[in-house]
Design a protein around this motif. Structure first.
Motif, PDB file in Angstrom:
ATOM      1  N   ILE A  36      -9.367 -41.510   9.758  1.00 47.16           N
ATOM      2  CA  ILE A  36     -10.141 -41.652   8.524  1.00 47.16           C
ATOM      3  C   ILE A  36     -11.598 -41.228   8.726  1.00 47.16           C
ATOM      4  CG2 ILE A  36      -8.644 -43.522   7.719  1.00 47.16           C
ATOM      5  CD1 ILE A  36     -11.036 -45.438   8.281  1.00 47.16           C
ATOM      6  N   THR A  37     -11.888 -40.637   9.887  1.00 47.92           N
ATOM      7  CA  THR A  37     -13.243 -40.176  10.177  1.00 47.92           C
ATOM      8  C   THR A  37     -13.560 -38.938   9.340  1.00 47.92           C
ATOM      9  OG1 THR A  37     -12.865 -40.893  12.453  1.00 47.92           O
ATOM     10  CG2 THR A  37     -14.836 -39.572  12.026  1.00 47.92           C
ATOM     11  N   ASN A  38     -14.734 -38.908   8.749  1.00 51.06           N
ATOM     12  CA  ASN A  38     -15.161 -37.722   8.003  1.00 51.06           C
ATOM     13  C   ASN A  38     -15.748 -36.699   8.963  1.00 51.06           C
ATOM     14  OD1 ASN A  38     -14.407 -38.638   5.477  1.00 51.06           O
ATOM     15  ND2 ASN A  38     -16.395 -39.565   5.043  1.00 51.06           N
ATOM     16  N   GLY A  39     -15.040 -35.567   9.109  1.00 45.69           N
ATOM     17  CA  GLY A  39     -15.534 -34.522   9.982  1.00 45.69           C
ATOM     18  C   GLY A  39     -15.441 -34.904  11.448  1.00 45.69           C
ATOM     19  N   THR A  40     -16.160 -34.167  12.276  1.00 50.58           N
ATOM     20  CA  THR A  40     -16.178 -34.422  13.719  1.00 50.58           C
ATOM     21  C   THR A  40     -17.266 -35.442  14.035  1.00 50.58           C
ATOM     22  OG1 THR A  40     -15.447 -32.158  14.159  1.00 50.58           O
ATOM     23  CG2 THR A  40     -16.424 -33.386  15.996  1.00 50.58           C
ATOM     24  N   PRO A  41     -16.931 -36.533  14.700  1.00 51.29           N
ATOM     25  CA  PRO A  41     -17.948 -37.551  14.993  1.00 51.29           C
ATOM     26  C   PRO A  41     -18.948 -37.047  16.020  1.00 51.29           C
ATOM     27  CG  PRO A  41     -15.890 -38.083  16.093  1.00 51.29           C
ATOM     28  CD  PRO A  41     -15.606 -36.915  15.200  1.00 51.29           C
ATOM     29  N   PRO A  42     -20.127 -37.638  16.070  1.00 48.88           N
ATOM     30  CA  PRO A  42     -21.179 -37.155  16.976  1.00 48.88           C
ATOM     31  C   PRO A  42     -20.908 -37.555  18.420  1.00 48.88           C
ATOM     32  CG  PRO A  42     -21.899 -39.143  15.869  1.00 48.88           C
ATOM     33  CD  PRO A  42     -20.570 -38.780  15.249  1.00 48.88           C
ATOM     34  N   ASP A  43     -21.594 -36.861  19.353  1.00 45.40           N
ATOM     35  CA  ASP A  43     -21.557 -37.278  20.747  1.00 45.40           C
ATOM     36  C   ASP A  43     -22.241 -38.643  20.872  1.00 45.40           C
ATOM     37  OD1 ASP A  43     -20.335 -34.912  21.488  1.00 45.40           O
ATOM     38  OD2 ASP A  43     -22.227 -33.915  22.001  1.00 45.40           O
ATOM     39  N   LEU A  44     -21.695 -39.487  21.729  1.00 42.47           N
ATOM     40  CA  LEU A  44     -22.327 -40.777  21.973  1.00 42.47           C
ATOM     41  C   LEU A  44     -23.569 -40.572  22.835  1.00 42.47           C
ATOM     42  CD1 LEU A  44     -19.196 -43.014  22.661  1.00 42.47           C
ATOM     43  CD2 LEU A  44     -20.334 -42.514  20.484  1.00 42.47           C
ATOM     44  N   PHE A  77     -18.162 -51.384   7.066  1.00 44.62           N
ATOM     45  CA  PHE A  77     -18.404 -50.200   7.892  1.00 44.62           C
ATOM     46  C   PHE A  77     -18.983 -49.070   7.039  1.00 44.62           C
ATOM     47  CE2 PHE A  77     -14.956 -52.254  10.474  1.00 44.62           C
ATOM     48  CZ  PHE A  77     -15.749 -52.570  11.570  1.00 44.62           C
ATOM     49  N   ASN A  78     -20.102 -49.367   6.414  1.00 43.90           N
ATOM     50  CA  ASN A  78     -20.838 -48.474   5.505  1.00 43.90           C
ATOM     51  C   ASN A  78     -19.948 -47.736   4.504  1.00 43.90           C
ATOM     52  OD1 ASN A  78     -20.522 -47.161   8.261  1.00 43.90           O
ATOM     53  ND2 ASN A  78     -21.185 -45.329   7.182  1.00 43.90           N
ATOM     54  N   GLY A  79     -18.970 -48.470   3.971  1.00 45.03           N
ATOM     55  CA  GLY A  79     -18.160 -47.974   2.862  1.00 45.03           C
ATOM     56  C   GLY A  79     -16.894 -47.254   3.240  1.00 45.03           C
ATOM     57  N   TYR A  80     -16.653 -47.014   4.528  1.00 43.61           N
ATOM     58  CA  TYR A  80     -15.386 -46.397   4.931  1.00 43.61           C
ATOM     59  C   TYR A  80     -14.219 -47.297   4.561  1.00 43.61           C
ATOM     60  CZ  TYR A  80     -17.126 -42.387   7.595  1.00 43.61           C
ATOM     61  OH  TYR A  80     -17.690 -41.189   7.964  1.00 43.61           O
ATOM     62  N   LEU A  81     -14.439 -48.601   4.638  1.00 43.40           N
ATOM     63  CA  LEU A  81     -13.465 -49.585   4.191  1.00 43.40           C
ATOM     64  C   LEU A  81     -14.113 -50.454   3.127  1.00 43.40           C
ATOM     65  CD1 LEU A  81     -11.903 -50.904   7.544  1.00 43.40           C
ATOM     66  CD2 LEU A  81     -11.040 -49.072   6.084  1.00 43.40           C
ATOM     67  N   ARG A  82     -13.269 -51.163   2.394  1.00 39.01           N
ATOM     68  CA  ARG A  82     -13.737 -52.201   1.479  1.00 39.01           C
ATOM     69  C   ARG A  82     -12.869 -53.431   1.718  1.00 39.01           C
ATOM     70  NH1 ARG A  82     -17.388 -50.051  -2.034  1.00 39.01           N
ATOM     71  NH2 ARG A  82     -17.428 -51.963  -3.271  1.00 39.01           N
ATOM     72  N   PHE A 132      -8.552 -56.036   3.750  1.00 34.42           N
ATOM     73  CA  PHE A 132      -9.231 -54.757   3.956  1.00 34.42           C
ATOM     74  C   PHE A 132      -8.399 -53.616   3.359  1.00 34.42           C
ATOM     75  CE2 PHE A 132     -10.446 -57.508   7.488  1.00 34.42           C
ATOM     76  CZ  PHE A 132     -11.817 -57.344   7.551  1.00 34.42           C
ATOM     77  N   PHE A 133      -9.080 -52.606   2.833  1.00 39.04           N
ATOM     78  CA  PHE A 133      -8.363 -51.415   2.380  1.00 39.04           C
ATOM     79  C   PHE A 133      -9.259 -50.191   2.522  1.00 39.04           C
ATOM     80  CE2 PHE A 133     -10.497 -53.030  -1.369  1.00 39.04           C
ATOM     81  CZ  PHE A 133     -10.888 -51.914  -2.087  1.00 39.04           C
ATOM     82  N   TYR A 134      -8.601 -49.039   2.621  1.00 40.76           N
ATOM     83  CA  TYR A 134      -9.294 -47.763   2.767  1.00 40.76           C
ATOM     84  C   TYR A 134      -9.376 -47.093   1.400  1.00 40.76           C
ATOM     85  CZ  TYR A 134      -9.973 -42.824   3.964  1.00 40.76           C
ATOM     86  OH  TYR A 134     -10.428 -41.533   4.020  1.00 40.76           O
ATOM     87  N   PRO A 135     -10.591 -46.971   0.827  1.00 44.24           N
ATOM     88  CA  PRO A 135     -10.732 -46.353  -0.489  1.00 44.24           C
ATOM     89  C   PRO A 135     -10.840 -44.837  -0.366  1.00 44.24           C
ATOM     90  CG  PRO A 135     -12.854 -47.164   0.234  1.00 44.24           C
ATOM     91  CD  PRO A 135     -11.878 -47.459   1.350  1.00 44.24           C
ATOM     92  N   GLU A 136      -9.922 -44.135  -0.952  1.00 40.60           N
ATOM     93  CA  GLU A 136     -10.007 -42.680  -0.912  1.00 40.60           C
ATOM     94  C   GLU A 136     -11.226 -42.208  -1.707  1.00 40.60           C
ATOM     95  OE1 GLU A 136      -6.468 -40.475  -1.793  1.00 40.60           O
ATOM     96  OE2 GLU A 136      -5.186 -42.164  -1.241  1.00 40.60           O
ATOM     97  N   ASP A 192     -22.210 -49.445  11.363  1.00 39.90           N
ATOM     98  CA  ASP A 192     -22.071 -48.125  10.743  1.00 39.90           C
ATOM     99  C   ASP A 192     -20.952 -47.383  11.461  1.00 39.90           C
ATOM    100  OD1 ASP A 192     -24.187 -48.482   8.941  1.00 39.90           O
ATOM    101  OD2 ASP A 192     -25.648 -47.900  10.464  1.00 39.90           O
ATOM    102  N   LEU A 193     -19.905 -47.045  10.740  1.00 41.56           N
ATOM    103  CA  LEU A 193     -18.729 -46.426  11.354  1.00 41.56           C
ATOM    104  C   LEU A 193     -19.049 -45.048  11.914  1.00 41.56           C
ATOM    105  CD1 LEU A 193     -15.086 -46.548  10.197  1.00 41.56           C
ATOM    106  CD2 LEU A 193     -16.107 -44.321  10.602  1.00 41.56           C
ATOM    107  N   ILE A 194     -18.583 -44.808  13.131  1.00 42.96           N
ATOM    108  CA  ILE A 194     -18.681 -43.497  13.766  1.00 42.96           C
ATOM    109  C   ILE A 194     -17.323 -42.812  13.756  1.00 42.96           C
ATOM    110  CG2 ILE A 194     -19.192 -42.275  15.919  1.00 42.96           C
ATOM    111  CD1 ILE A 194     -21.196 -44.532  16.535  1.00 42.96           C
ATOM    112  N   SER A 195     -16.273 -43.550  14.118  1.00 42.19           N
ATOM    113  CA  SER A 195     -14.918 -43.009  14.026  1.00 42.19           C
ATOM    114  C   SER A 195     -13.953 -44.129  13.649  1.00 42.19           C
ATOM    115  CB  SER A 195     -14.483 -42.363  15.349  1.00 42.19           C
ATOM    116  OG  SER A 195     -14.142 -43.347  16.316  1.00 42.19           O
ATOM    117  N   GLY A 196     -12.941 -43.751  12.882  1.00 37.42           N
ATOM    118  CA  GLY A 196     -11.895 -44.690  12.480  1.00 37.42           C
ATOM    119  C   GLY A 196     -10.537 -44.045  12.686  1.00 37.42           C
TER     120      GLY A 196
END
Length: 246
Positions: A208-216, A101-106, A62-66, A184-188
């Motif tokens: 690695i979360t983009n922005g603020t994640p949503p309320d559950l 996880f919908n592209g957050y990782l590869r 696994f790796f995190y693609p910037e 589908d990733l919500i937070s990492g």
């Protein structure tokens, strides 16, 4: 006579060109050849590896693609008994990478019947970024799998996750992914502690979360995936548990 000399010269030049081409082809498969005369950032790719639950020979890297990263590559050594920091020991592995996880990782996936070291690389703005060496231990210390995650939901919509550490000596960091049941990733997040609360980042060392994640959403099902990663980037244990938000 002159024609004969020209003929010999053409043969010599052709032989030299063939040798040079062969060297270039060989060097193109080595990590050293790839990095030669290029701008390189060491340790800049977050990566780890573990075997799958049903097949220890099947290894996932696994790796995190910037953002804007291209040209994802994987390099390997011939055995674990070499200097993992010597790039001359690495040759390219031609495996396809796929999003997780919908592209957050590869990840790269392959079957390996012997242990070795890996390095992952990609390019951004003509600079090559490479990971720290990853030691696969699928034979000597296969990745464990469990659903044993303690989930405390006393704070509504902010579940607190706790899990046990199989071996503190082997552990370096934990990676947590909160996702939908469709992955589908919500937070990492990464923590040194074996606990994480959504969405409290006070003990998070990398996010690695983009922005603020949503309320559950109350009553909805979610999934928590946790990777216990060693100092040499092998996944000691993977925790996966599905839960309903209260």
């Amino acid at each position: 006579m002159n024609k004969f000399k020209y003929f010999l010269l053409a043969i010599v030049l052709s032989a030299c060109t063939s040798d040079d081409t062969a060297d270039l082809i060989e060097n193109s498969n080595t990590l050293t050849g790839y990095l030669q005369n290029r701008s390189v950032e060491n340790g800049a790719v977050i990566a780890c590896a573990g075997n799958t639950e049903d097949d220890t020979f099947n290894v996932e890297i696994f790796f995190y693609p910037e953002e804007n990263a291209t040209n994802f590559r994987l390099y390997e050594t011939s055995s674990p008994d070499v200097d993992s920091n010597e790039f001359l020991n690495y040759n390219r592995v031609l495996l396809d990478d796929i999003p997780v996880f919908n592209g957050y990782l590869r990840k790269f996936t392959g079957n390996f019947i012997s242990e070795r070291w890996f390095i992952v690389s990609f390019e951004i703005d003509e600079e090559i970024k490479i990971s720290n060496p990853i030691r696969i231990k699928n034979i000597s210390q296969s990745t464990l799998y469990t659903d044993d995650i303690s989930i405390n939901q006393q704070e509504s919509q902010m579940p607190l996750f706790n899990w046990n550490v199989t071996s503190e000596m082997n552990n370096a960091i934990f990676f947590q992914v909160l996702s939908t049941t469709n992955n589908d990733l919500i937070s990492g997040t990464y923590t040194f502690e074996n606990q994480f609360q959504y969405y409290d980042t006070s003990n998070v060392v990398l996010n690695i979360t983009n922005g603020t994640p949503p309320d559950l959403t109350l009553g909805e099902d979610y999934k928590m995936t946790i990777m216990d990663v060693s100092v040499d980037n092998w996944i000691n244990e993977i925790f996966v548990s599905q839960f309903t938000v209260e």
